[in-house]
Write a protein that holds these residues in place. Structure first.
Motif, PDB file in Angstrom:
ATOM      1  N   ALA A  28       0.892  -1.214   0.267  1.00  0.00           N
ATOM      2  CA  ALA A  28      -0.047  -0.120  -0.059  1.00  0.00           C
ATOM      3  C   ALA A  28       0.840   1.321  -0.016  1.00  0.00           C
ATOM      4  N   LYS A  29       2.016   1.013   0.713  1.00  0.00           N
ATOM      5  CA  LYS A  29       2.956   2.328   0.692  1.00  0.00           C
ATOM      6  C   LYS A  29       3.791   2.440  -0.587  1.00  0.00           C
ATOM      7  N   ARG A  30       3.697   1.344  -1.355  1.00  0.00           N
ATOM      8  CA  ARG A  30       4.705   1.258  -2.559  1.00  0.00           C
ATOM      9  C   ARG A  30       6.014   0.963  -2.299  1.00  0.00           C
ATOM     10  N   ILE A  31       6.344   0.248  -1.282  1.00  0.00           N
ATOM     11  CA  ILE A  31       7.716   0.193  -0.802  1.00  0.00           C
ATOM     12  C   ILE A  31       8.323  -1.166  -1.301  1.00  0.00           C
ATOM     13  N   VAL A  32       9.393  -1.311  -1.836  1.00  0.00           N
ATOM     14  CA  VAL A  32      10.348  -2.355  -2.427  1.00  0.00           C
ATOM     15  C   VAL A  32      10.600  -3.247  -0.940  1.00  0.00           C
ATOM     16  N   ALA A  33      10.448  -4.405  -0.741  1.00  0.00           N
ATOM     17  CA  ALA A  33      10.962  -5.016   0.485  1.00  0.00           C
ATOM     18  C   ALA A  33      11.960  -6.116  -0.154  1.00  0.00           C
ATOM     19  N   LEU A  34      13.068  -6.016   0.404  1.00  0.00           N
ATOM     20  CA  LEU A  34      14.139  -7.196   0.189  1.00  0.00           C
ATOM     21  C   LEU A  34      14.479  -7.728   1.092  1.00  0.00           C
ATOM     22  N   ASN A  35      14.501  -9.029   1.203  1.00  0.00           N
ATOM     23  CA  ASN A  35      14.945 -10.117   2.312  1.00  0.00           C
ATOM     24  C   ASN A  35      16.331 -10.455   1.890  1.00  0.00           C
ATOM     25  N   LEU A  36      17.484 -10.051   2.828  1.00  0.00           N
ATOM     26  CA  LEU A  36      18.971 -10.366   2.298  1.00  0.00           C
ATOM     27  C   LEU A  36      19.143 -11.457   3.265  1.00  0.00           C
ATOM     28  N   VAL A  37      19.518 -12.683   2.591  1.00  0.00           N
ATOM     29  CA  VAL A  37      19.928 -13.814   3.177  1.00  0.00           C
ATOM     30  C   VAL A  37      21.616 -14.295   2.712  1.00  0.00           C
ATOM     31  N   SER A  38      22.251 -15.008   3.650  1.00  0.00           N
ATOM     32  CA  SER A  38      23.486 -15.457   3.291  1.00  0.00           C
ATOM     33  C   SER A  38      23.999 -16.237   4.578  1.00  0.00           C
ATOM     34  N   SER A  39      25.234 -16.660   4.007  1.00  0.00           N
ATOM     35  CA  SER A  39      26.036 -17.401   5.150  1.00  0.00           C
ATOM     36  C   SER A  39      26.382 -16.343   5.985  1.00  0.00           C
ATOM     37  N   PRO A  40      27.008 -16.509   7.358  1.00  0.00           N
ATOM     38  CA  PRO A  40      27.722 -15.524   8.143  1.00  0.00           C
ATOM     39  C   PRO A  40      28.840 -14.909   7.437  1.00  0.00           C
TER      40      PRO A  40
END
Lengths: 224, 224
Positions: A28-40
């Protein structure tokens, strides 16, 4: 073990319910949301520092930063300034869940935010199962980890939309083969958008910035 | 979430029961058992390859090698020859548990084995909670991961008896500070035995081999 499996299913379905609420709120707020995942230690925080440095002023960014212990990653970004940051200390939990993210978002003023980064716990296994309401997962892999990682942790690469290969400045100092890691990853997920970068030298990051800008524009136009 | 917690407790107590059986079985045979834990790509398999190469003939080694997917690590060691190897594919699970290890051990002839390595899933969080019947956990950390890892994943460093700092050949190419990672780790666990090695160049590995020999001798004398 069936009791364990049934409880896990219940936990995941409750998680999905909250993730859907987050997605609706951010959408609704037009926000791109990126979930950053990785090894430590793959360089999620360094990627965020570079991105903030390059795009601050043009793009309004917010961050929910998860760690098992310490708020150090969040503090690195807070010190840099210009990004809204909310740390989450999971206190032992091996991944963020939607409820943690939802609580953190309630404490951030999301007005005019263009992109929300969710920096997950460094773990290539468990975070793959938890929808956090993101538009997409971005998996960061560093050239020092070995080009076999997509084969060994396929779920994470299957559920990600982009792969950032970090630390390309260290290529040649290990047996890491960029074309092999790409083949391995694309064999699991042919739709992966791939970036080859060094957050240390800055190499390759322009493509990443351009992609972020495109995501934001598409979101504003309601195309994603 | 209390239902989840109570099921987790039940799972862990069942795990501890099986781990105690493993410990008794290995103890009776005077086998040193080391549970190798680390982030993905820190170099557990490379450390095993080096160790096999250096000590094969002197010491009889066995390996239970866990991975979320693929038996590639196990195959690397099988190809090298000289080590009894049993792969475990966890099929998505983020850690080994005692029951998986027990089943794998039932398929290995442990006669005259001096040391059993258990190569855990690459994950700095979840494997810390699961006793596999080992004498000790050995945490491997590479210099490309950042010297803050002990602070961010304290449980793993608290429950380990030794820390192997791998990839010292890459020091100077990142901000990794060896004295800082040692301080961070020793602040959590003052009893940690620390090794600084490069599995690529072979640097520092003699101390590791000497330590393994000492562990084996003490075990034969029933001192551990």
């Amino acid at each position: 073990m069936s009791e364990k499996v049934s409880v896990e299913k219940k936990v995941l379905s409750e998680n999905d319910r909250i993730a859907a609420q987050i997605r609706e709120k951010l959408g609704a707020k037009r926000i791109v949301a990126l979930n950053l995942v990785s090894s430590p230690g793959s360089g999620k925080t360094s990627l965020l520092e570079r991105t903030l440095d390059a795009l601050n002023g043009d793009i309004k960014m917010a961050l929910v930063a998860g760690d098992v212990q310490t708020e150090n990653d969040a503090k690195r970004l807070i010190r840099a300034g210009g990004m809204l940051v909310r740390p989450i200390v999971t206190g032992g939990a091996c991944h963020l869940d939607a409820s943690m993210v939802s609580n953190a978002l309630n404490q951030l003023d999301l007005t005019d935010v263009d992109v929300l980064f969710i920096e997950n716990v460094g773990n290539l296994v468990c975070p793959s199962s938890y929808d956090l309401g993101e538009d997409m997962k971005v998996v960061v892999i560093s050239t020092t980890e070995g080009d076999d990682k997509p084969l060994k942790y396929p779920s994470m690469f299957r559920r990600s939309s982009a792969m950032v290969i970090n630390k390309v400045d260290l290529l040649g100092l290990s047996d890491f083969d960029v074309s092999k890691v790409k083949d391995n990853a694309l064999g699991i997920n042919g739709g992966l958008r791939i970036f080859e970068v060094s957050c240390r030298t800055g190499a390759g990051l322009n493509d990443w910035y351009t992609w972020l800008r495109e995501l934001i524009i598409r979101k504003k136009r309601n195309e994603t």
